[in-house]
Design a protein around this motif. Structure first.
Motif, PDB file in Angstrom:
ATOM      1  N   ARG A   1       0.822  -1.153  -0.085  1.00  0.00           N
ATOM      2  CA  ARG A   1      -0.036  -0.029  -0.012  1.00  0.00           C
ATOM      3  C   ARG A   1       0.851   1.305  -0.012  1.00  0.00           C
ATOM      4  O   ARG A   1       0.564   2.189  -0.826  1.00  0.00           O
TER       5      ARG A   1
ATOM      6  N   TRP B   1      -5.791  -0.347  -6.204  1.00  0.00           N
ATOM      7  CA  TRP B   1      -7.015  -0.253  -5.887  1.00  0.00           C
ATOM      8  C   TRP B   1      -8.073  -1.370  -6.280  1.00  0.00           C
ATOM      9  O   TRP B   1      -8.923  -1.722  -5.812  1.00  0.00           O
TER      10      TRP B   1
ATOM     11  N   CYS C   1      -7.841  -5.089  -1.104  1.00  0.00           N
ATOM     12  CA  CYS C   1      -6.983  -4.337  -0.009  1.00  0.00           C
ATOM     13  C   CYS C   1      -7.108  -2.818  -0.380  1.00  0.00           C
ATOM     14  O   CYS C   1      -7.367  -1.957   0.617  1.00  0.00           O
ATOM     15  N   GLY C   2      -7.287  -2.420  -1.569  1.00  0.00           N
ATOM     16  CA  GLY C   2      -7.373  -1.094  -1.694  1.00  0.00           C
ATOM     17  C   GLY C   2      -8.525  -0.461  -2.260  1.00  0.00           C
ATOM     18  O   GLY C   2      -8.783   0.824  -2.408  1.00  0.00           O
TER      19      GLY C   2
ATOM     20  N   ASP D   1     -10.329   1.964   0.360  1.00  0.00           N
ATOM     21  CA  ASP D   1      -9.463   2.923   1.105  1.00  0.00           C
ATOM     22  C   ASP D   1      -9.410   4.309   0.606  1.00  0.00           C
ATOM     23  O   ASP D   1      -9.274   4.779  -0.640  1.00  0.00           O
TER      24      ASP D   1
END
Length: 491
Positions: free
Chosen positions: A438, A454, A458-459, A462
């Motif tokens: 990240r 993204w 995980c992204g 965010d």
């Protein structure tokens, strides 16, 4: 596990001692007794009688005088931990009218300490330095029996095979070499019958474990010094497969190869065959050895294990291109073994998989099932390790973080590591790897890199990633509209 004396011993020691006299007499006479002896005692009596120990007249043989004993003490591996043993046991032994004794692996008493009156009493039955207390020399006793079984043991009154020791109680525990596992000797606390205490066995066991811990710490210091002194020899291989070994063959450092925790080396070195058939040359150094793996050796085919566990979905495991069905637990084990190429013990694996509540027995069962599924040539034992050529996406991602470009990192990272795993070590690795990737993505000025992050689970949600993307993407870029719309939904 140590077999404790019966509860009656602690409730009424004198009556229990009389009962043991009847049990012993019945066994020696071959007639039915009031009850059988404890299994650890019965087995010891069998060994002692087979060694022709005299139950009525036996006594401990005196084998070394003071001059010879001094040299044996100085050279013995337990000499450096004697201060720890004194600190733990001598004051307690004095207060409880006991004698602390340390033997070698053959039952020879090397050190003995305690109150003066108890030492005199011990002299009367041969509990003195220079005498041998193995089962074959003097029959069942805590020192000899713990050396014979490798387990802590407490022997009370007539559980001693030889009659002259029936007024004594003793507890002993073995001490092993942390490098080789070889038995070094025993720690014993002995005293008169009236001083029997339920905690004595636990005390000598804890003291033996503390002594082994001290030896392990000293070994770690020696290992580090050996690595520091000999590292230039390994560096001189210039990236070719090799390793530094201790004098006992333990692998202290390795490069460009997977090795077992210990290599079977002969004095003077030479050619050795590894468990998977590879050949290596072992060269003696001033201390330890340098191992060189032979290129193109006769190791035969090494299976190729491919692990794709960085994914929002289930991931995949293949051996030589063949898809292998796997459970989450097996994926966790393979991940940990790939992250520890020198191998892990059952205890270490249990801790990393389950935390403090982990049970090595459960791990052994899982490894057995995993070996049945993948093959013994892929997962090997002692310690548990991967013997295949490993291609793991999480290992590639780690490598890219160390030396690759941001685009290399994001090509390797396609999602969280085993997202459904709650194993402590896997969770820590997943969180650490994700946080590092990240940060690489956020620090990059290339919108394609941040877009790749993204697109992973995980992204996706965010806010910092979304806001940074909106800053980096040109207004006319169609990806900007998608990011903007997603940002609006989250808000």
């Amino acid at each position: 596990m140590a077999e404790a004396p019966e509860p009656e011993l602690l409730r009424d020691p004198e009556s229990y001692a009389r009962l043991l006299e009847h049990v012993r007499a019945a066994v020696l006479s071959g007639v039915p007794g009031p009850r059988p002896p404890r299994s650890v005692v019965s087995a010891s009596w069998d060994r002692s009688l087979a060694a022709h120990v005299d139950p009525d007249e036996g006594e401990a043989p005196f084998v070394y005088d003071a001059d010879d004993l001094a040299a044996l003490r100085e050279a013995h591996p337990l000499a450096p931990v004697l201060p720890v043993l004194r600190q733990m046991l001598v004051s307690i032994a004095d207060d409880a009218e006991h004698v602390m004794i340390v033997t070698d692996a053959e039952g020879l008493i090397l050190w003995r300490e305690g109150a003066a009156n108890q030492l005199v009493r011990a002299d009367h039955v041969g509990l003195s330095e220079g005498t041998r207390w193995s089962e074959s020399a003097i029959g069942t006793n805590a020192m000899g029996t713990t050396l014979a079984t490798g387990e802590p043991v407490q022997i009370y009154s007539a559980e001693h095979l030889v009659r002259r020791y029936h007024t004594w109680t003793c507890a002993a525990a073995p001490v092993r070499d942390p490098e080789t596992g070889v038995l070094l000797g025993s720690i014993d606390v002995s005293g008169p019958l009236r001083t029997v205490h339920p905690a004595m066995l636990s005390l000598v066991t804890a003291t033996a474990q503390l002594a082994e811990g001290q030896l392990r710490a000293q070994l770690a210091v020696r290992d580090e010094r050996l690595r520091r002194v000999n590292m230039p020899h390994l560096e001189a291989l210039r990236g070719r497969p090799g390793a530094l070994l201790s004098a006992g063959g333990r692998v202290l450092a390795a490069q460009a190869c997977l090795l077992p925790a210990t290599v079977d080396v002969r004095r003077g070195g030479g050619t050795v065959a590894l468990p998977d058939g590879r050949l290596a040359t072992v060269e003696p150094l001033a201390e330890g050895y340098l191992l060189r793996l032979r290129s193109g050796g006769s190791g035969g085919h090494r299976p190729r294990l491919r692990l794709e566990y960085l994914a929002d979905g289930a991931g995949s495991t293949t051996v030589d291109g063949r898809d292998v069905p796997f459970t989450l637990r097996h994926a966790e084990i393979l991940t940990l073994l790939a992250l520890h190429p020198n191998g892990l013990s059952a205890e270490r694996l249990a801790l990393q998989l389950y935390g403090e509540a982990g049970n090595p027995v459960t791990v052994r069962a899982e490894i057995h099932r995993l070996r049945s599924q993948l093959g013994a040539s892929v997962v090997q034992t002692r310690p548990y390790r991967l013997a295949a050529e490993v291609d793991a996406d999480f290992v590639r991602a780690r490598s890219a973080l160390r030396s690759g470009s941001p685009s290399d990192v994001l090509r390797a990272f396609r999602g969280p590591l085993l997202p459904e795993s709650e194993a402590p070590a896997i969770r820590e690795e997943r969180e650490t790897l994700t946080a590092q990737v990240r940060q690489v993505a956020l620090n990059s000025t290339d919108p394609a890199v941040l877009w790749s992050f993204w697109e992973t689970a995980c992204g996706a949600d965010d806010f910092e990633v979304l806001d940074t993307l909106l800053k980096l993407l040109p207004a006319a870029d169609p990806r900007r509209a998608a990011v903007s719309a997603h940002r609006a939904r989250l808000a």
